[in-house]
Scaffold this motif. Structure first.
Motif, mmCIF file in Angstrom:
data_model
loop_
_atom_site.group_PDB
_atom_site.id
_atom_site.type_symbol
_atom_site.label_atom_id
_atom_site.label_comp_id
_atom_site.label_asym_id
_atom_site.label_seq_id
_atom_site.Cartn_x
_atom_site.Cartn_y
_atom_site.Cartn_z
ATOM 1 N N GLY A 250 0.578 -1.212 0.032
ATOM 2 C CA GLY A 250 0.150 -0.180 -0.005
ATOM 3 C C GLY A 250 0.894 1.348 -0.029
ATOM 4 O O GLY A 250 0.620 2.065 0.690
ATOM 5 N N THR A 290 -5.466 0.335 1.534
ATOM 6 C CA THR A 290 -4.904 0.268 0.001
ATOM 7 C C THR A 290 -6.139 0.590 -0.716
ATOM 8 O O THR A 290 -7.196 0.732 -0.409
ATOM 9 C CB THR A 290 -4.833 -1.253 -0.439
ATOM 10 O OG1 THR A 290 -5.935 -2.093 -0.271
ATOM 11 C CG2 THR A 290 -3.445 -1.904 0.545
ATOM 12 N N THR A 318 -4.959 1.877 -8.818
ATOM 13 C CA THR A 318 -4.507 2.615 -7.550
ATOM 14 C C THR A 318 -5.059 4.249 -7.684
ATOM 15 O O THR A 318 -5.040 4.682 -8.820
ATOM 16 C CB THR A 318 -2.989 2.789 -7.239
ATOM 17 O OG1 THR A 318 -2.493 3.961 -7.629
ATOM 18 C CG2 THR A 318 -2.348 1.410 -7.849
#
Ligand code: HEC
Length: 689
Positions: A250, A290, A318
């Motif tokens: 993360g 995350t 992400t």
């Protein structure tokens, strides 16, 4: 460093886009300067200057250019304070040039050393600097954060911001530090390794003392109760026996934005590792934090809120790209919001104070979710991209693992109310592979270059209305990965491209108004400043390869002709300096005949990915980074000694590791494949029009 072969293969895919940036605060920028990455703390990459505008931009010409002595790309924004341009570059080098003349005033080189494979990659990638008061800050691949004297470039302090030794995980810094409230904020990249815990740190600007650290994922449960209430809650979201399968990472490799008004820091946290959800806990929930945007108290680093962007992520989607703050008219009244266009292809508007969901819509074709449910703020998932649930374990996914949009800066224009950002359409084939230990999946990045029109790779510059959540205009780009944007009060948007152009569009209509052939690929965002009544536009050019996208994205982010050395360009009205384009090297005729043994070539191609050659030498033998040799240029002597170099480590002292695990037979196959690719490249470059 010895690792299982499959681990290395995963990482070849996994490094794409790993890196990070830090947020700056300091005083609000005078329009004459560009002191912070996004000019102002809100990270809007806009400017009130309007001497160069939609009426005058046709007169824009080159004022000066400065070559930067680095074989790798410059991808960070140039910062300007008091008539000096500060540019960060690979290996954490810093260059200070005179704004009026381009003359080099000082440079800094921390001479970082390779320790792990991650550092090896990360030292070629640096997204820039922060400037505050009398100091310039830069983070290095070896996890050090440096504070330099702004006048001389001499080091004032350095601090270790993460562990680059490989002992507690794999970490390296690739992003620009940000500054605010007397602190420097810095995250790090873990290269999607899933080793270690991601974290963000704050240091005292004056002394280099650490003020706080925020961990983005829970600690090993065997060590006892998690230390904070939010991590105690987060731990419950990872499922049964999670730690044996994943320890998170993360990383916050890019987005850290300091909110002066609310005294908080927004961070964009990378996804969980391994990528393939099947290889993580079966009953996992949100795997916090995350794939989330998290707000922290800037003074203490304490958790305030989070918003989960991509639950059950299997695609590296992400929100670690750019996070921007703005005041938008929402429901008829002004609202302070944070905006993000993460890799997953949706544009998000969140309430800055509460983290509450305001709105979202996709800015590019996506096949993992149909939409974001406005009631829950959660995606409505589609089966199409879920390769891990398919009988053959395969799916073509959109956006790609490198993202519909990633770290290249967006800009926000107050006059038009639009956000401008580069969008990448790059269909990618993902394939479950139980032997890929870290990721559980192999990714074919160049799938969209294969000639199937249904899955064609391309780029766009998009003008997005964040209130209506729709595109106002789109400008097509030949290659998927293009530069960050700058917008100005002169009704302009500037953007550089992967194929070497630097262009200006009308911010309201999207009409192309000016185009300059820079000769080198551009990934950085431009800046604009004023000195002695003249407005300058600055842009860093030349990626010598795939810049910052890791070493494996050459084809998506540059052409062979635009893999040129790095330079900084300064433009002003009526300037007329003649421009010498930098030249990319043509592929020479290979020193041996083209291999005729197709099965041998195919075997070599598979070994090239599996052993991890692609990690440094690029997918399809297309080297991405200037300081790593392009194997298509290998001469007769190199081919004579091929096995000695590859297996025996004849060039180990130059950074080419020995590969004792490679057999003679495999080396022959590798050589055949490399020769074949060299011929392919040579023929393509020399084919008659
Ligand atoms: C950790 C990064 C890394 C990996 C992995 C790697 N290389 Fe290299 N390689 C390099 C560097 C750096 C050089 C340039 C060395 C020099 O300057 O002499 C190089 C040089 C070479 C050369 C000599 C090229 C020339 O023109 O002189 C060959 C051949 C080569 N590599 C093949 C391979 C093959 C095949 C693999 C996979 C088995 C591989 N490399 C894996 C970093 C790497």
């Amino acid at each position: 460093m010895k690792r299982p072969v499959a681990t290395v293969r995963l990482r070849v895919n996994a490094f794409i886009g790993a890196g990070m940036v830090l947020a700056c605060t300091t005083a609000w920028a005078a329009s004459a300067d560009w002191p912070l990455l996004g000019r102002n703390a809100d990270m809007q990459h806009n400017s009130p200057l309007a001497q160069i505008n939609d009426g005058t931009v046709g007169r824009l010409g080159l004022e000066w250019m400065a070559d930067m002595p680095t074989p790798d790309g410059l991808v960070g924004n140039p910062l300007v304070v008091d008539g000096v341009v500060y540019q960060g570059g690979p290996m954490a080098r810093v260059y200070a040039n005179d704004l009026k003349t381009g003359k080099l005033l000082w440079s800094f080189d921390p001479k970082i050393k390779t320790t792990t494979l991650l550092v090896y990659w990360a030292q070629r990638v640096n997204r820039g600097l922060a400037v505050s008061g009398d100091k310039v800050f830069i983070g290095a691949a070896d996890c050090r954060l440096y504070a330099l004297d702004r006048k001389t470039g001499k080091k004032i302090w350095d601090a270790v911001a993460c562990d680059a030794t490989g002992k507690s995980g794999l970490f390296a810094i690739t992003g620009a530090p940000r500054v605010g409230g007397g602190m420097v904020f810095i995250g790090n990249a873990c290269g999607d390794s899933g080793f270690g815990r991601g974290h963000v740190d704050a240091f005292d600007q004056r002394t280099g003392q650490r003020k706080w650290r925020f961990y983005t994922v829970p600690a090993n449960p065997a060590l006892g109760r998690q230390k904070t209430p939010e991590l105690q809650r987060a731990e419950k979201t990872w499922g049964t026996g999670w730690y044996a399968k994943s320890n998170g990472c993360g990383s916050v490799w890019e987005a850290i934005t300091y909110d002066e008004k609310l005294q908080q820091v927004y961070i964009g946290v990378d996804g969980p590792s391994p990528w393939n959800p099947k290889t993580r806990a079966a009953d996992a929930g949100d795997e916090l934090f995350t794939n989330s945007i998290v707000a922290l108290d800037a003074r203490t680093g304490k958790y305030r809120w989070h918003y989960k962007v991509t639950p059950n992520d299997g695609w590296n989607y992400t929100p670690t790209g750019h996070i921007m703050i703005a005041e938008l008219p929402i429901g008829g009244s002004p609202r302070r919001v944070v905006m993000s266009a993460p890799k997953n292809g949706f544009f998000y508007v969140l309430d800055a104070k509460s983290g509450g969901f305001v709105s979202a819509n996709n800015f590019t074709p996506v096949n993992w979710a149909s939409h974001i449910d406005p009631k829950t703020g959660r995606p409505v998932v589609l089966p199409d991209a879920r390769y891990w649930e398919k009988a053959d374990g395969k799916a073509v996914v959109l956006p790609s693992v490198a993202g519909g949009h990633t770290w290249q800066p967006m800009s926000f224009n107050e006059q038009t109310g639009l956000v401008y950002f580069p969008v990448s359409v790059m269909p990618t084939l993902m394939e479950s592979d139980p032997n890929a230990i870290v990721g559980g999946v192999v990714t074919h990045d160049y799938y969209g270059f294969g000639g199937d029109p249904k899955w064609k790779a391309y780029g766009e510059l998009v003008a997005w209305d964040p209130v209506k959540q729709e595109a106002r205009w789109r400008a097509p780009r030949t290659l998927p990965f293009n530069g960050g944007t700058l917008t100005t009060a002169g009704n302009l948007v500037f953007e550089g491209t992967a194929d070497g152009k630097f262009e200006a569009f009308a911010a309201d209509s999207g009409k192309l108004l000016w185009s300059f052939d820079a000769g080198g690929a551009v990934q950085s965002a431009p800046a604009t400043v004023e000195v002695d009544g003249r407005q300058f536009v600055l842009v860093a050019v030349g990626n010598a390869g795939a810049m910052n996208l890791g070493t494996t994205m050459a084809r998506a982010s540059s052409t062979l002709a635009t893999r040129t050395p790095s330079r900084l360009l300064a433009f002003a009205l009526d300037s007329k300096l003649a421009y010498q384009k930098p030249v990319g090297k043509p592929i020479p005729q290979p020193p041996r005949p083209r291999p005729q043994d197709a099965p041998l070539v195919a075997k070599g191609a598979a070994a090239y990915e599996a052993v991890g050659c692609a990690y440094c030498h690029g997918h399809d033998v297309e080297t991405a980074n200037g300081s790593i040799k392009d194997l298509r240029f290998a001469n007769a002597e190199t081919h004579d000694r091929f096995a000695g170099i590859v297996i025996g480590g004849l060039r180990a002292k130059n950074g080419m590791p020995a590969h004792p695990q490679v057999s003679m037979e495999e080396a022959n196959a590798l050589q055949a494949y490399i020769l074949d690719q060299a011929w392919r490249g040579y023929d393509a470059a020399n084919k008659k029009p």
